[in-house]
Design a protein around this motif. Sequence first.
Motif, short mmCIF file in Angstrom:
data_model
loop_
_atom_site.label_atom_id
_atom_site.label_comp_id
_atom_site.label_asym_id
_atom_site.label_seq_id
_atom_site.Cartn_x
_atom_site.Cartn_y
_atom_site.Cartn_z
N THR A 5 17.51 81.08 55.98
CA THR A 5 18.60 80.27 56.47
C THR A 5 19.72 81.20 56.90
O THR A 5 20.16 82.05 56.13
N HIS A 7 23.58 81.68 58.58
CA HIS A 7 24.88 81.06 58.81
C HIS A 7 25.66 81.92 59.80
O HIS A 7 25.76 83.14 59.62
N ALA A 18 24.49 76.37 60.21
CA ALA A 18 23.32 76.93 59.53
C ALA A 18 22.08 76.59 60.34
O ALA A 18 21.96 75.50 60.89
#
Length: 266
Positions: A5, A7, A18
Amino acid sequence: MASMTCHYYSSTLGNNIAINVIIPTPQGNEQIVDQDVQKQYQYETGLPVVYLLHGAYGDFSSWIRYSNIERYAQERRCAVVMASAGNSFYQDMYRGSAYRTFFTEELPMFITSVFPVSKKREDTYIAGFSMGGYGAWYLALSAPHLYAKAASMSGALDIAVLYKQATGGAIDNPFPWHDIFQNPEALSGSDRDLFALYGQCRNDNTAPRLYQACGTGDFLYEINRSVKKRMEDMQADLVYEEGPGGHNWDFWDVYIRRILDWMLER
């Protein structure tokens, strides 16, 4: 398989966002026995990349949480990218965020700059379900230079008919139609209408190949059958499949495997 993930600040959307990215690795699937692993992952030339779109009420994490996409990507040696678009139909909203610009300009630039994926159209694909099924075709037909193939599962593909059904109470309506489209009564024949977009691509000889799947028990089944006929009448390069199932992950998790195989066939 590497699943991460990320960001970062999106200048297009004006806030921190995200995204999920899956990168296959030469040795994966958590093997517990010694095996000869075929290590042919083209990191230098770039992996094929599939952008996966979510449906209404979902976000960038939907595919990771509800499907086996990590395993499917590892098995097929492709990168997968997932990002959020709210309930926007992937539009540059009249009042709201510029999601089309984000998905067709900023996101591909970020992905190809940071991850070992191909920049070639013939290696770039997009797919989605429900609202994301419309989104996949919409983004591919409105930016045909980006994607070689686009796939819809249980797609809300006829946006003009969907608007009438949603505002008439025939189906659930989570969409701020006037914030998205300004004048949703005029969707038919507009540059948000998939049939109009396909006609333009056909005239320009730029149309991506299309895939469409829908469950026979899906509330969007009749819309999908109608779209199939209209696209065939336009002589679209379309693969259509249907089978038992409804508007749910049981159906989508089966058909995303078929879609990946269709996208990555050589």
